[in-house]
Design a protein around this motif. Structure first.
Motif, short mmCIF file in Angstrom:
data_model
loop_
_atom_site.label_atom_id
_atom_site.label_comp_id
_atom_site.label_asym_id
_atom_site.label_seq_id
_atom_site.Cartn_x
_atom_site.Cartn_y
_atom_site.Cartn_z
N PRO A 1 -27.94 -10.64 -1.25
CA PRO A 1 -26.63 -10.69 -0.62
C PRO A 1 -26.71 -10.28 0.84
O PRO A 1 -27.45 -9.38 1.21
CB PRO A 1 -25.82 -9.67 -1.44
N GLY A 2 -25.96 -10.93 1.69
CA GLY A 2 -25.94 -10.57 3.09
C GLY A 2 -26.87 -11.40 3.96
O GLY A 2 -26.83 -11.27 5.18
N ALA A 3 -27.70 -12.26 3.35
CA ALA A 3 -28.62 -13.06 4.15
C ALA A 3 -27.89 -14.23 4.80
O ALA A 3 -27.08 -14.89 4.17
CB ALA A 3 -29.76 -13.59 3.27
N ALA B 1 -21.33 -12.23 10.69
CA ALA B 1 -20.68 -11.04 10.16
C ALA B 1 -20.22 -11.26 8.73
O ALA B 1 -20.32 -10.36 7.89
CB ALA B 1 -19.49 -10.67 11.03
N ALA B 2 -19.72 -12.46 8.43
CA ALA B 2 -19.20 -12.74 7.09
C ALA B 2 -20.30 -12.68 6.05
O ALA B 2 -20.06 -12.31 4.90
CB ALA B 2 -18.54 -14.12 7.06
N ALA B 3 -21.52 -13.03 6.44
CA ALA B 3 -22.62 -13.05 5.48
C ALA B 3 -22.86 -11.68 4.88
O ALA B 3 -23.31 -11.55 3.75
CB ALA B 3 -23.90 -13.56 6.14
N ALA B 4 -22.59 -10.62 5.66
CA ALA B 4 -22.83 -9.27 5.17
C ALA B 4 -21.95 -8.93 3.98
O ALA B 4 -22.29 -8.07 3.17
CB ALA B 4 -22.60 -8.26 6.29
N ASP B 5 -20.80 -9.60 3.86
CA ASP B 5 -19.87 -9.32 2.77
C ASP B 5 -19.95 -10.36 1.65
O ASP B 5 -19.24 -10.28 0.67
CB ASP B 5 -18.43 -9.30 3.30
N GLU B 6 -20.81 -11.32 1.82
CA GLU B 6 -20.89 -12.41 0.84
C GLU B 6 -21.96 -12.09 -0.19
O GLU B 6 -23.08 -11.73 0.16
CB GLU B 6 -21.20 -13.73 1.55
N SER B 7 -21.64 -12.25 -1.45
CA SER B 7 -22.58 -11.95 -2.53
C SER B 7 -23.19 -13.25 -3.05
O SER B 7 -22.71 -13.83 -4.03
CB SER B 7 -21.88 -11.20 -3.66
N VAL B 8 -24.23 -13.71 -2.39
CA VAL B 8 -24.95 -14.90 -2.80
C VAL B 8 -26.41 -14.54 -2.94
O VAL B 8 -27.01 -13.99 -2.02
CB VAL B 8 -24.78 -16.05 -1.78
N ARG B 9 -26.98 -14.85 -4.10
CA ARG B 9 -28.39 -14.56 -4.33
C ARG B 9 -29.15 -15.87 -4.41
O ARG B 9 -28.69 -16.84 -5.04
CB ARG B 9 -28.57 -13.75 -5.62
N ASP C 1 -35.16 -22.52 -5.38
CA ASP C 1 -34.08 -23.51 -5.28
C ASP C 1 -32.87 -23.13 -6.13
O ASP C 1 -31.97 -23.94 -6.33
CB ASP C 1 -34.59 -24.89 -5.68
N LEU C 2 -32.85 -21.87 -6.59
CA LEU C 2 -31.75 -21.38 -7.42
C LEU C 2 -30.80 -20.53 -6.59
O LEU C 2 -31.22 -19.62 -5.89
CB LEU C 2 -32.30 -20.55 -8.58
N VAL C 3 -29.50 -20.86 -6.65
CA VAL C 3 -28.49 -20.14 -5.88
C VAL C 3 -27.39 -19.65 -6.82
O VAL C 3 -26.85 -20.43 -7.61
CB VAL C 3 -27.86 -21.04 -4.79
N LEU C 4 -27.08 -18.37 -6.76
CA LEU C 4 -26.02 -17.77 -7.58
C LEU C 4 -24.99 -17.12 -6.67
O LEU C 4 -25.33 -16.26 -5.86
CB LEU C 4 -26.62 -16.75 -8.56
N ALA C 5 -23.74 -17.54 -6.80
CA ALA C 5 -22.65 -16.97 -6.01
C ALA C 5 -21.85 -16.03 -6.91
O ALA C 5 -21.21 -16.48 -7.86
CB ALA C 5 -21.76 -18.07 -5.46
N GLU C 6 -21.91 -14.74 -6.60
CA GLU C 6 -21.26 -13.75 -7.46
C GLU C 6 -19.74 -13.88 -7.44
O GLU C 6 -19.08 -13.77 -8.48
CB GLU C 6 -21.66 -12.34 -7.02
N LYS C 7 -19.16 -14.10 -6.27
CA LYS C 7 -17.70 -14.11 -6.15
C LYS C 7 -17.07 -15.29 -6.89
O LYS C 7 -16.03 -15.16 -7.52
CB LYS C 7 -17.29 -14.13 -4.68
#
Length: 244
Positions: A12-14, A137-145, A149-155
């Motif tokens: 998260p945050g990348a 700045a928004a990336a720091a609050d975004e929960s994406v792992r 090639d696998l992407v998981l969006a927590e929100k």
């Protein structure tokens, strides 16, 4: 070149930057610079690969070559803009003509750099685009792992692999989320039960095995496997193709 060649794990945050160019040397150089800046590079060598990867990795910015082997860069730009109107895009081109610049800017490019270019200039312009869009700045609050090639969006509780959406049940998502929080780390059944089901009792039978089997069927079907069993120890998730 693989659509996700050069992509590294990001928590998260990348800040994720999609680089689209069919020149391997140039792509490698840009990828190195993006990584050195502390961002996550995703690489595509053609337009179709770029569009699929963009849907999967949800980039914060795109560096896009104007001349690609399958689609024109302006075509790719228009499709990216259709799916995400606010996505910052920096166009690269070998054609230094006013008409081509107008075409790119009219299609939605935020900035334009002509080849050959200074790497420092590209990075400065890219930083400016990220700063002005607020993406940095928004990336720091975004929960994406991201893992390979696998992407998981927590929100949003959405999962994509190779750009393809994967529908998971609530517990399958929780299990995958726990595994991705600890990439390459062997997790025991007891740890998984404790964190995913809030249970410390091993009397749950084969609950973990059933859910791992189900998750594998959706995540790994028709693709190189990511979830592995470590006999007598538990389970581990790794990017496809990574060694043990």
């Amino acid at each position: 070149m693989s659509a996700v060649s050069g992509a590294r794990e990001a928590g998260p945050g990348a800040v994720r930057v999609l680089i689209v160019d069919d020149e391997p040397e140039l792509t490698e150089l840009l990828s190195w610079a993006v990584t050195d800046a502390g961002w996550q590079p995703f690489l595509a060598a053609d337009g179709h690969g770029a569009l699929g990867l963009a849907r999967g990795c949800a980039p914060h910015a795109v560096v896009l070559d104007g001349m690609l082997p399958d689609l024109d860069g302006v075509q790719v730009l228009r499709r990216l803009r259709y799916e995400n109107a606010g996505l910052p895009v920096l166009m690269l081109t070998a054609r230094d003509t006013l008409e081509h610049r107008i075409d790119g800017l009219s299609a939605g490019a935020d900035d334009y750099v002509t080849k050959p270019f200074s790497l420092e200039e590209v990075m400065l312009r890219l930083r400016g685009l990220l700063r002005r869009s607020g993406a940095d700045a928004a990336a720091a609050d975004e929960s994406v792992r991201v893992l390979g090639d696998l992407v998981l969006a927590e929100k949003t509780r959405q999962v994509r692999r190779g750009g393809e959406a994967i529908a998971l049940t609530a517990k399958e998502f929780d299990l995958l989320h726990f595994l991705m929080r600890h990439p390459r780390q062997v997790l025991s059944k007891a740890q998984i039960l404790d964190h995913v089901w809030n249970s410390s009792f091993e009397s749950e039978g084969n609950l973990v095995e059933v859910y791992v089997y189900s998750l594998r069927g959706k995540l790994d079907k028709g693709r190189p496997p990511m979830i592995h069993t470590v006999r007598g120890a538990g389970y581990v998730i790794r990017a496809a193709g990574e060694g043990r």
